[in-house]
Design an enzyme around this catalytic site. Structure first.
Site, PDB file in Angstrom:
ATOM      1  N   THR A 142       1.357  -0.386   6.811  1.00  0.00           N
ATOM      2  CA  THR A 142       0.023  -0.996   6.898  1.00  0.00           C
ATOM      3  C   THR A 142       0.217  -2.503   7.014  1.00  0.00           C
ATOM      4  OG1 THR A 142      -0.352  -1.534   4.561  1.00  0.00           O
ATOM      5  CG2 THR A 142      -0.948   0.692   5.248  1.00  0.00           C
ATOM      6  N   THR A 143      -0.803  -3.196   7.497  1.00  0.00           N
ATOM      7  CA  THR A 143      -0.811  -4.655   7.438  1.00  0.00           C
ATOM      8  C   THR A 143      -1.709  -5.057   6.267  1.00  0.00           C
ATOM      9  OG1 THR A 143      -0.502  -4.660   9.828  1.00  0.00           O
ATOM     10  CG2 THR A 143      -1.074  -6.755   8.836  1.00  0.00           C
ATOM     11  N   HIS A 144      -1.412  -4.484   5.115  1.00  0.00           N
ATOM     12  CA  HIS A 144      -2.184  -4.718   3.901  1.00  0.00           C
ATOM     13  C   HIS A 144      -1.315  -5.442   2.883  1.00  0.00           C
ATOM     14  CE1 HIS A 144      -4.749  -0.921   5.059  1.00  0.00           C
ATOM     15  NE2 HIS A 144      -4.896  -1.936   5.895  1.00  0.00           N
ATOM     16  N   ASN A 145      -0.801  -6.581   3.285  1.00  0.00           N
ATOM     17  CA  ASN A 145       0.007  -7.416   2.390  1.00  0.00           C
ATOM     18  C   ASN A 145      -0.940  -8.172   1.463  1.00  0.00           C
ATOM     19  OD1 ASN A 145       0.906  -7.592   5.426  1.00  0.00           O
ATOM     20  ND2 ASN A 145       2.775  -7.403   4.237  1.00  0.00           N
ATOM     21  N   GLN A 190       0.859  -1.178   0.000  1.00  0.00           N
ATOM     22  CA  GLN A 190       0.000   0.000   0.000  1.00  0.00           C
ATOM     23  C   GLN A 190       0.896   1.230   0.000  1.00  0.00           C
ATOM     24  OE1 GLN A 190      -3.754  -1.061   1.270  1.00  0.00           O
ATOM     25  NE2 GLN A 190      -3.856   0.155  -0.591  1.00  0.00           N
TER      26      GLN A 190
END
Length: 589
Positions: A516-519, A348
Site C-alpha cells: 500500500t502507499t499508506h506510510n 498497513q
C-alpha cells in the site's frame, strides 16, 4: 548565494490534498500564498484526457504518475543491525509526482477511523489492562477526539464528493450502512455506487453467516455533483482505471476535481512547479521559521522564499525528511526512546483469498477503485484483544477495481508462470475469479522509525532519509485471525478452487511487491512535546509558525485507508489557523 523571492504571508510545500485545502482556506482569509510543488503541473485536461490516460503499460506498469527514485528516494533496512540500502525501484509503496500528488492516482477509498482508534491505548487499558500491550509497542491515544473532528470529516466528504451510505447518523443505526461506524452528523453527499457481481455474491454470503455487509465509501461520483467551491464531478462509468491513473471523466475525487481550479482563480494564490524544497529556514533564535529554500529545476539554482507561515503539505515521507533536515523537533533515537521526529513510523497489514470459478464470468473490466462490499464485524472496535492475543483489526471486502490484463491476471497456483501453459491458463481463467481482501491496522513500535542516513546523499548533497521497518508478531497474529474469519465466507461462495496470501510468523518485510502507499507516522501528534512532533492542531511543538499536514501525524495506523483522516485533520488545522492563530500567532493549546 540563493536568489530571493518576494516575501509571502504563507508558503505551502506540496500541492496535493492537504496543500490544496490549506491553500483554499487561507486564501479566503485574504493572505498572500505561494505553493511549491516538486513535480510538474497536471490537470484533468490535457494531462488525464482519454484515451492517453488509460495506458496500462505507461501508468499501471511503468508507474508514469509516480516519483522516480532518481528524483527522490530513501534507504531501507529491517533492523538496527542491518545496513540500509537505497530504494532503487518502486515496489512496496508508490509516492505520486506532480500537482495533486497521491490524490490523483489513489483508488478513492475514504473512511473515518472506528471510534476506538482515537483513544486506542485508553481503550486497551480500560478493557484488558496495560499488560497485554507488547513491550516494544508504542501504543498511543490521539490528542484530538472524534467529536472534535466529526464536522471536519463531514466537510472533507462534502468537498471531495464521497459516495456511500451512512450506518450511524447521530446514534441511529441506518439500514444498509456500516452499523459499527462512529456516529455521523449526516449521510454522505452522494448515494453509494452499485455493486458488481462479486460484491453481490459476497454480500449474500456474509448475510447468510450473520455478518453486516455494506457498500464501501469512496471518492467515486455515483451521480453529478457540485461542491461548496463550485467544483463539478460527473458520474463514474466504471471504466476500471482508478488506481495509478488520473481520472479523465471528472468522476474520481482529487485535488483537481474538488479544489484546484477554484483555487487557481484566487488572485492572492500562486504556485510554482519543478520547485523542490530543500529545507525550512529558521530565525536566529531557532524558535520560528523564516521561509523555505527550494531548488528551481528550470533555472538550476537555489531560491529562498520568505514567509510568515510555513505549511508542510508534501507526502508523509517528504515532510518527515524536511523536518529532520531542518531541525524541526528532536530526532527520535530508538535506543534511548528520546526525541520525536521520525518516531512511530507505521504501515498497513493486508491479505486475502482468490476464488476461481470455471463456469462463472465476472467481467472484471467493469469496476472502480472504491467498488465493492465490506464488513466491519472484525474491525478494531469489535475484537476481544485479550482473548485473541493481538491489538488491531481489519475491514474485509470484495469488489473488483479493474480488469487490466497485464497487472491484474489472477491465476490458480498450478498454472505455469510462463510459456504455453501460462497462455492456456490466461485463456481459461481470465474473468473467472473474485477476491476477498483484509485491510488491517498496523501498530507503532520502538524500532520502526525514520532518521537521516549516515552514508547516502541525494543529488543536492542532503542525507537521504532512512527507514527502519519490519513486521511484528502482533500484526501477523491479526492477519492470521482475519484469514480464519474470511475462510467460511469464501467456502460459502462455493468456488471450484481458492488460494490465500497472508503474512506468516517470521516473515520479513520485502520492499519488492506493492502493498500500500499508506506510510504513516514520523511527525506524530501528541498531548505533550516530549511525546510527538506536533500538537492536536498539527502545529510543530518547537516552531509555532510551522504546521505539518498528512498521515505522518498518525500515532499508529488505523485499519482503514488514510485519506479520510488526512482530510479531516487538514480542515481541523485550517479552522484553528483561521480562528485562533492568524489574529495572535503563538503556540496553540
Amino acid at each position: 548565494m540563493a536568489r530571493q523571492e518576494k516575501k509571502k504571508d504563507v508558503v505551502i510545500v506540496g500541492l496535493g490534498w492537504t496543500g490544496s485545502i490549506m491553500g483554499m482556506e487561507l486564501a479566503q482569509e485574504g493572505l498572500e500564498i505561494v505553493a511549491l510543488e516538486r513535480g510538474h503541473d497536471q490537470n484533468t485536461v490535457p494531462n488525464f484526457q482519454y484515451p492517453q490516460m488509460i495506458d496500462e503499460l505507461k501508468y499501471g506498469v511503468r508507474l508514469g504518475m509516480m516519483q522516480k527514485p532518481r528524483q527522490s528516494t530513501l534507504t531501507i533496512r529491517r533492523n538496527l543491525e542491518e545496513s540500509a540500502l537505497p530504494y532503487r525501484s518502486l515496489g512496496s509503496f508508490l509516492p505520486g509526482n506532480g500537482v495533486g500528488g497521491a490524490g490523483t492516482h489513489w483508488n478513492g477509498l475514504n473512511w473515518r477511523p472506528m471510534l476506538a482508534e482515537y483513544k486506542l491505548r485508553t481503550h486497551v487499558e480500560q478493557n484488558w489492562g496495560a499488560g497485554i500491550i507488547p513491550e516494544d509497542m508504542q501504543l498511543m491515544d490521539y490528542p484530538v477526539t472524534y467529536e472534535e473532528l466529526e464536522p471536519h470529516f463531514a466537510r472533507f466528504e462534502r468537498v471531495a464528493g464521497i459516495s456511500g451510505i451512512a450506518g450511524n447518523i447521530n446514534g441511529q443505526i441506518m439500514e444498509g450502512g456500516n452499523p459499527f461506524e462512529a456516529p455521523r452528523s449526516s449521510d454522505y453527499p452522494m448515494p453509494p455506487m452499485p455493486y458488481t457481481y462479486d460484491g453481490h455474491k459476497f454480500a449474500e454470503a456474509a448475510k447468510s453467516l450473520g455478518l453486516h455487509p455494506f457498500a464501501r465509501p469512496g471518492g467515486i461520483a455515483s451521480t453529478s455533483y457540485v461542491n461548496e467551491y463550485g467544483m463539478q464531478m460527473g458520474p463514474c462509468n466504471h471504466c476500471g482505471f482508478c488506481e495509478r491513473y488520473g481520472c479523465y471523466q471528472y468522476s474520481k475525487s482529487s485535488p483537481q476535481t474538488a479544489i484546484l481550479d477554484a483555487l487557481r482563480k484566487k488572485p492572492n494564490f500562486s504556485y510554482r512547479t519543478q520547485a523542490e524544497v530543500l529545507r525550512v529556514e529558521m530565525a536566529e533564535d531557532g524558535k520560528t521559521a523564516t521561509g523555505v529554500t527550494y531548488f528551481d529545476e528550470v533555472a538550476q539554482e537555489e531560491v529562498f522564499q520568505p514567509a510568515d507561515l510555513v505549511i508542510l503539505a508534501a507526502y508523509q515521507l517528504h515532510n518527515v525528511h524536511l523536518m529532520l533536515l531542518s531541525g524541526i523537533g528532536q530526532p527520535y533515537d530508538p535506543r534511548t526512546g528520546q526525541g520525536v521526529t521520525g518516531k512511530n513510523y507505521a504501515y498497513q497489514m493486508n491479505g486475502g483469498y482468490t476464488l476461481f470459478y470455471e463456469n462463472e464470468v465476472f467481467n472484471p473490466f467493469i469496476g472502480t477503485g472504491a467498488n465493492g462490499t465490506s464488513i466491519d464485524d472484525y474491525g478494531i472496535g469489535q475484537i476481544d484483544f485479550g482473548k485473541e492475543g493481538f491489538i488491531g483489526g481489519s475491514y474485509i471486502s470484495a469488489g473488483q477495481s479493474n480488469g487490466q490484463p497485464i497487472r491484474s491476471m489472477p491465476l490458480p497456483a498450478d498454472v505455469p508462470a510462463w510459456g504455453p501453459g501460462w497462455k492456456e491458463g490466461i485463456k481459461k481463467w481470465y474473468g473467472h475469479s473474485m477476491s476477498i481482501g483484509s485491510h488491517g491496522s498496523h501498530m507503532s513500535y520502538r524500532n520502526n522509525y525514520l532518521d537521516l542516513d549516515p552514508t547516502y546523499k541525494d543529488r543536492h548533497g542532503r542525507p537521504l532519509m532512512r527507514m527502519t521497518f519490519n513486521w511484528h508478531d502482533n500484526e501477523v497474529r491479526m492477519t492470521q485471525f482475519m484469514r480464519e474469519k474470511i475462510r467460511p465466507i469464501a467456502e460459502a461462495l462455493k468456488p471450484d478452487s481458492m488460494q490465500d496470501a497472508f503474512k506468516k510468523q517470521g516473515q520479513m518485510y520485502d520492499v519488492r511487491p506493492y502493498q500500500t502507499t499508506h506510510n504513516t507516522g514520523g511527525s506524530i501528534m501528541s498531548e505533550t512535546p516530549d511525546q510527538g512532533a506536533v500538537n492536536k492542531f498539527s502545529q510543530a511543538w518547537d516552531k509555532h509558525n510551522v504546521f505539518v499536514m498528512g498521515a505522518g501525524n498518525f500515532v499508529q495506523n488505523t485499519q482503514y485507508n488514510p485519506t479520510g483522516l488526512v482530510g479531516g485533520l487538514a480542515y481541523h488545522t485550517a479552522q484553528a489557523v483561521r480562528t485562533q492563530y492568524l489574529s495572535n500567532p503563538r503556540p496553540l493549546v
